[in-house]
Write a protein that holds these residues in place. Structure first.
Motif, short mmCIF file in Angstrom:
data_model
loop_
_atom_site.label_atom_id
_atom_site.label_comp_id
_atom_site.label_asym_id
_atom_site.label_seq_id
_atom_site.Cartn_x
_atom_site.Cartn_y
_atom_site.Cartn_z
N PRO A 44 -17.36 -53.98 64.06
CA PRO A 44 -18.16 -53.10 64.94
C PRO A 44 -17.40 -51.82 65.28
CG PRO A 44 -17.26 -54.94 66.19
CD PRO A 44 -16.96 -55.22 64.75
N ARG A 45 -18.15 -50.78 65.61
CA ARG A 45 -17.55 -49.51 65.96
C ARG A 45 -16.82 -49.64 67.31
NH1 ARG A 45 -19.34 -45.01 63.28
NH2 ARG A 45 -18.86 -43.71 65.09
N VAL A 46 -15.73 -48.89 67.44
CA VAL A 46 -14.93 -48.94 68.65
C VAL A 46 -15.59 -48.08 69.72
CG1 VAL A 46 -12.68 -48.48 69.68
CG2 VAL A 46 -12.81 -49.31 67.33
N ASN A 47 -15.88 -48.68 70.88
CA ASN A 47 -16.42 -47.94 72.01
C ASN A 47 -15.89 -48.56 73.29
OD1 ASN A 47 -18.02 -50.27 72.37
ND2 ASN A 47 -19.58 -49.43 70.99
N LEU A 48 -16.30 -48.03 74.41
CA LEU A 48 -15.76 -48.48 75.69
C LEU A 48 -16.18 -49.91 76.02
CD1 LEU A 48 -16.27 -45.28 77.86
CD2 LEU A 48 -14.15 -46.11 76.85
N SER A 49 -17.27 -50.38 75.43
CA SER A 49 -17.75 -51.72 75.79
C SER A 49 -16.97 -52.84 75.11
CB SER A 49 -19.24 -51.84 75.42
OG SER A 49 -19.41 -51.69 74.02
N ASN A 50 -16.30 -52.56 73.96
CA ASN A 50 -15.56 -53.62 73.27
C ASN A 50 -14.05 -53.40 73.27
OD1 ASN A 50 -15.24 -51.56 71.40
ND2 ASN A 50 -16.79 -52.36 69.99
#
Length: 293
Positions: free
Chosen positions: A16-22
């Motif tokens: 998955p793409r890296v974002n603030l939620s993961n």
């Protein structure tokens, strides 16, 4: 080497793409938060609390407290416009032009009485009981082009709307429903699937009792003889003659609900079983007396 690079790129593509939620810290780098409720575990003293004040005692002032000053809501003057706003009733508006369009397109059958259940079954309108919507308000837009002869029941209507319907030989009734009855009428299929007995409709509240007992508003609690006289007076006022209709249509126009009734041809206390396609009726004398009272 190229195989390992291809495998790594394929793995990155599926991640998955890296974002603030993961985003997560590395294992072991998280600092444990102190549980201030257990003061003896952390070297005594104040145990992470301050010396004095609200942070030490954990007591917060009540909501709206402004340090002893006069609160804002007490400084402003009272506005009588908002008096009783929590008890005011709102209605979903339907204009007569759209009603005529639904009849022409076959979404509503004018050969049968029209009530809130008929309108909500079209899936074009919904009554939200949680937002204090108490039914439908039939507005005057399209009154000049309305040509259908119908027997309709709404919750609010003006004199122009009443004249437009009675000019074509139809009848209109304004009717009140309590919140439990509105829940049943707003989604009939969902109510019948729940297996609940049909509720007994309550009488109107004090703020609308005068409207539903007035024959000029075609209230369902008004005297039928006074309604018959007002039909003739309204035809003289707007300059039209009430047309004669067939015997079958006249019989359909005379269909009315009882003051406690919610659905046409269904009595309060009955349970409709859609799966077995049958209706359960109460047999206990106390239940029968309660639903018929």
């Amino acid at each position: 080497m190229s195989t390992n690079i291809t495998r790594a790129l394929k793995m990155l593509k599926n991640l998955p793409r890296v974002n603030l939620s993961n985003l997560r810290p590395l294992p072991g780098n998280e600092s444990k938060k102190k549980d201030l409720s257990q003061r003896g575990k952390y070297a005594g003293g104040k145990s992470g609390r301050s010396d004095k004040g609200q942070r030490n005692t954990g007591n917060l002032p009540r909501l709206g407290f402004e340090g002893g000053n006069t609160p804002f809501y007490m400084q402003i003057p009272k506005e009588p416009f908002y008096k009783g706003w929590h008890a005011r009733k709102s209605y979903k508006q339907i204009d007569m032009h759209f009603l005529q369009r639904m009849i022409d397109l076959g979404r509503i059958d004018p050969k049968f009485p029209i009530d809130m259940a008929s309108i909500t079954n079209t899936r074009l309108f919904h009554v939200n009981v949680e937002k204090k919507e108490h039914g439908f308000w039939l507005t005057e837009a399209g009154a000049d082009s309305f040509t259908s002869c119908i027997n309709i029941e709404v919750q609010w209507a003006s004199e122009v709307v009443i004249a437009a319907i009675e000019r074509n030989g139809g009848t209109i009734t304004t009717r009140y429903y309590d919140p439990l009855s509105l829940l049943a009428l707003s989604d009939v299929l969902r109510f019948f699937k729940a297996g609940k007995p049909i509720p007994r409709c309550h009488l109107p509240t004090q703020d609308v009792i005068e409207y539903y007992t007035n024959p000029k508003n075609r209230g369902y609690l008004a005297d039928p003889d006074l309604i018959r006289e007002d039909r003739w007076e309204l035809s003289q006022k707007y300059g039209y003659t009430i047309p004669d209709v067939d015997a079958e249509i006249e019989k359909m126009m005379a269909i009315r609900k009882d003051t406690r009734q919610v659905f046409f041809n269904l009595e309060p206390g009955w349970i409709v079983n859609l799966k077995e396609k049958c209706i359960y009726k109460p047999t206990d004398s106390e239940y029968v007396e309660y639903y018929k009272s």
